[in-house]
Design a protein around this motif. Structure first.
Motif, PDB file in Angstrom:
ATOM      1  N   ILE A 362      68.400  55.125   1.986  1.00 44.00           N
ATOM      2  CA  ILE A 362      69.357  54.515   2.905  1.00 44.00           C
ATOM      3  C   ILE A 362      69.553  53.059   2.488  1.00 44.00           C
ATOM      4  O   ILE A 362      68.708  52.479   1.787  1.00 44.00           O
ATOM      5  N   ARG A 363      70.678  52.481   2.915  1.00 39.04           N
ATOM      6  CA  ARG A 363      70.995  51.110   2.531  1.00 39.04           C
ATOM      7  C   ARG A 363      71.314  50.275   3.769  1.00 39.04           C
ATOM      8  O   ARG A 363      72.166  50.642   4.569  1.00 39.04           O
ATOM      9  N   PHE A 364      70.606  49.152   3.902  1.00 38.47           N
ATOM     10  CA  PHE A 364      70.842  48.204   4.992  1.00 38.47           C
ATOM     11  C   PHE A 364      71.635  47.010   4.454  1.00 38.47           C
ATOM     12  O   PHE A 364      71.341  46.500   3.376  1.00 38.47           O
ATOM     13  N   SER A 365      72.599  46.539   5.219  1.00 39.92           N
ATOM     14  CA  SER A 365      73.357  45.347   4.851  1.00 39.92           C
ATOM     15  C   SER A 365      72.719  44.097   5.439  1.00 39.92           C
ATOM     16  O   SER A 365      72.195  44.118   6.564  1.00 39.92           O
ATOM     17  N   LEU A 366      72.781  43.003   4.687  1.00 34.34           N
ATOM     18  CA  LEU A 366      72.296  41.717   5.184  1.00 34.34           C
ATOM     19  C   LEU A 366      73.341  40.980   6.016  1.00 34.34           C
ATOM     20  O   LEU A 366      73.089  39.874   6.488  1.00 34.34           O
ATOM     21  N   CYS A 367      74.503  41.596   6.204  1.00 29.95           N
ATOM     22  CA  CYS A 367      75.596  40.938   6.941  1.00 29.95           C
ATOM     23  C   CYS A 367      75.472  41.177   8.442  1.00 29.95           C
ATOM     24  O   CYS A 367      76.442  41.553   9.126  1.00 29.95           O
ATOM     25  N   VAL A 368      74.275  40.970   8.956  1.00 33.26           N
ATOM     26  CA  VAL A 368      73.959  41.169  10.374  1.00 33.26           C
ATOM     27  C   VAL A 368      73.062  40.016  10.797  1.00 33.26           C
ATOM     28  O   VAL A 368      72.138  39.646  10.064  1.00 33.26           O
ATOM     29  N   SER A 369      73.300  39.448  11.953  1.00 37.35           N
ATOM     30  CA  SER A 369      72.522  38.295  12.393  1.00 37.35           C
ATOM     31  C   SER A 369      71.059  38.665  12.619  1.00 37.35           C
ATOM     32  O   SER A 369      70.718  39.827  12.856  1.00 37.35           O
ATOM     33  N   GLU A 370      70.196  37.657  12.545  1.00 33.59           N
ATOM     34  CA  GLU A 370      68.767  37.878  12.804  1.00 33.59           C
ATOM     35  C   GLU A 370      68.553  38.495  14.189  1.00 33.59           C
ATOM     36  O   GLU A 370      67.710  39.387  14.364  1.00 33.59           O
ATOM     37  N   ALA A 371      69.314  38.027  15.171  1.00 35.62           N
ATOM     38  CA  ALA A 371      69.152  38.533  16.540  1.00 35.62           C
ATOM     39  C   ALA A 371      69.467  40.027  16.600  1.00 35.62           C
ATOM     40  O   ALA A 371      68.758  40.794  17.274  1.00 35.62           O
ATOM     41  N   LYS A 372      70.525  40.460  15.883  1.00 32.16           N
ATOM     42  CA  LYS A 372      70.895  41.870  15.887  1.00 32.16           C
ATOM     43  C   LYS A 372      69.873  42.720  15.135  1.00 32.16           C
ATOM     44  O   LYS A 372      69.567  43.852  15.535  1.00 32.16           O
ATOM     45  N   ILE A 373      69.339  42.186  14.054  1.00 30.73           N
ATOM     46  CA  ILE A 373      68.308  42.940  13.318  1.00 30.73           C
ATOM     47  C   ILE A 373      67.063  43.096  14.186  1.00 30.73           C
ATOM     48  O   ILE A 373      66.453  44.168  14.248  1.00 30.73           O
ATOM     49  N   GLN A 374      66.696  42.024  14.886  1.00 28.28           N
ATOM     50  CA  GLN A 374      65.538  42.103  15.771  1.00 28.28           C
ATOM     51  C   GLN A 374      65.788  43.105  16.892  1.00 28.28           C
ATOM     52  O   GLN A 374      64.878  43.871  17.275  1.00 28.28           O
ATOM     53  N   GLU A 375      67.004  43.143  17.397  1.00 27.32           N
ATOM     54  CA  GLU A 375      67.346  44.114  18.423  1.00 27.32           C
ATOM     55  C   GLU A 375      67.212  45.540  17.894  1.00 27.32           C
ATOM     56  O   GLU A 375      66.714  46.432  18.586  1.00 27.32           O
ATOM     57  N   ALA A 376      67.643  45.741  16.639  1.00 25.85           N
ATOM     58  CA  ALA A 376      67.506  47.056  16.008  1.00 25.85           C
ATOM     59  C   ALA A 376      66.032  47.452  15.899  1.00 25.85           C
ATOM     60  O   ALA A 376      65.656  48.597  16.187  1.00 25.85           O
TER      61      ALA A 376
END
Length: 380
Positions: A362-376
């Motif tokens: 699978i591939r994750f994009s870095l074009c996501v804010s830190e807050a959204k990644i933490q939420e994930a």
């Protein structure tokens, strides 16, 4: 009924075009979707770039048709960029052609060099557009394997065992998309030697060189590369200008001239204001990359944490705008991402869309804010 062209039978709608309709429908239904699938920078261009575009709008020539070859100062800016960053000298008048994004360059190159029945070496895994454009121009896609065993680099012994008699062109992409494997001068030297030996045009698609990469390289740094190689590059990821559509193709004058023959019949020049903004972007120094990579580094560390939570394995030394992660053995990538999308409302790209060697990844994009990644992360 009006029948479509036979060439459309060989291609499908681009995966993200189709999948994002499903994602948008979930958003419309009120689902709190976190989109980790697309490499579309969410950071802004530098303020000086936007200012240059705005000022350009007031120029007397701003709203006229523009040159098919772009503004002279844009080509010079691209030449200066390659000299400064790669030590590569290019003639801005004959060896550089600005593009409306490097993606259109894939079509232009294919139309310029491929005849019906010509064969094209395409990486597996690799950017799906290489194959679809090859089929659209009625050439034949021939896949070569990239695997973790060879650090996602071509196996030249395996390539030499292939029937290369009809191969006209070879697509490569380093830093590699989707895996993030970095290129090396040794690899580029092998590619140029391979191209010369078999009279194959080598095209390096190079938009990720400055994202989390301490050693940006160009295939044109290899001595004699211009004889058999072209390089595509872009301001999309480098300067957060994806929607502006500014790319470039670089190489020997006769090869660039062939591409210009195609391009000049397909558009009427890039908007003046965008070109002026691009000129300003190319003037930015390495401090710009340092600040941008500080943001991406923090995001990547969080994505590593998410990947570990999903029991994935990954290479912490990869570069570029994505994290490429291997799922536990036996799990289908598309089944996995569909389940995560429906259960956790997180969209992740399945590696299988990049080729059969992407199955299980699978591939994750870095074009996501830190807050959204933490939420994930918290959703798991």
């Amino acid at each position: 009924m009006i029948q479509t062209a036979h060439r459309l039978n060989s291609v499908q709608e681009y995966y993200f075009s189709k999948k994002l309709r499903e994602v948008r429908q979930l958003v419309a239904e009120g689902k709190p979707i976190i989109n980790m699938g697309i490499g579309s920078p969410d950071l802004a261009p530098d303020a000086s770039v936007i200012q240059a575009m705005v000022q350009g709008m007031n120029d007397a020539k701003a709203h006229e048709y523009q040159s098919y070859q772009g503004l002279p100062e844009l080509r010079q800016g691209m030449a200066d960029f390659y000299t400064k960053q790669f030590g590569v000298t290019l003639n801005p008048n004959t060896e550089i052609l600005p593009l409306m994004g490097s993606k259109e360059g894939i079509m232009h190159i294919s139309l310029a060099f491929l005849n019906e029945g010509d064969e094209v070496l395409i990486p597996n895994p690799g950017y799906p557009t290489y194959a679809s454009v090859t089929e659209l121009v009625q050439a034949k896609a021939v896949y070569y394997d990239l695997t973790a065993v060879t650090n996602w680099q071509p196996d030249f012994e395996a390539l030499e065992r292939m029937d290369l008699s009809k191969v006209k062109l070879m697509w490569v992409s380093y830093p590699h998309m989707p895996t993030g494997a970095n290129g090396t001068m040794a690899l580029f030297e092998k590619l140029i030697a391979f191209g010369k030996k078999h009279q194959i045009l080598i095209v390096n698609d190079n938009p990720y060189s400055f994202v989390l990469n301490d050693t940006p390289l160009s295939i044109l740094q290899v001595k004699g590369a211009k004889e058999v190689a072209l390089e595509l590059n872009s301001l999309s990821k480098t300067y957060n200008m994806a929607g502006w559509r500014v790319g470039m193709i670089l190489g020997k004058a006769n090869l660039i001239e062939a591409v210009l023959k195609v391009k000049s019949n397909m558009d009427s020049g890039m908007f003046y204001g965008i070109q002026k903004g691009a000129v300003e972007a190319l003037k930015l120094g390495n401090d710009w990359f340092r600040k941008q990579n500080e943001v991406y580094h923090k995001r990547r560390q969080l994505l590593f944490e998410l990947a570990e939570k999903l029991e994935c394995t990954f290479d912490k030394n990869s570069v570029g705008m994505f994290v490429w992660a291997k799922l536990p053995e036996g799990i289908s990538a598309e089944t996995f991402i569909d389940k995560v999308l429906l259960d956790k409302h997180i969209f992740i790209t399945p590696g299988s869309i990049f080729g059969s060697n992407g199955e299980g990844y699978i591939r994750f994009s870095l074009c996501v804010s830190e807050a959204k990644i933490q939420e994930a992360i918290d959703r798991f």
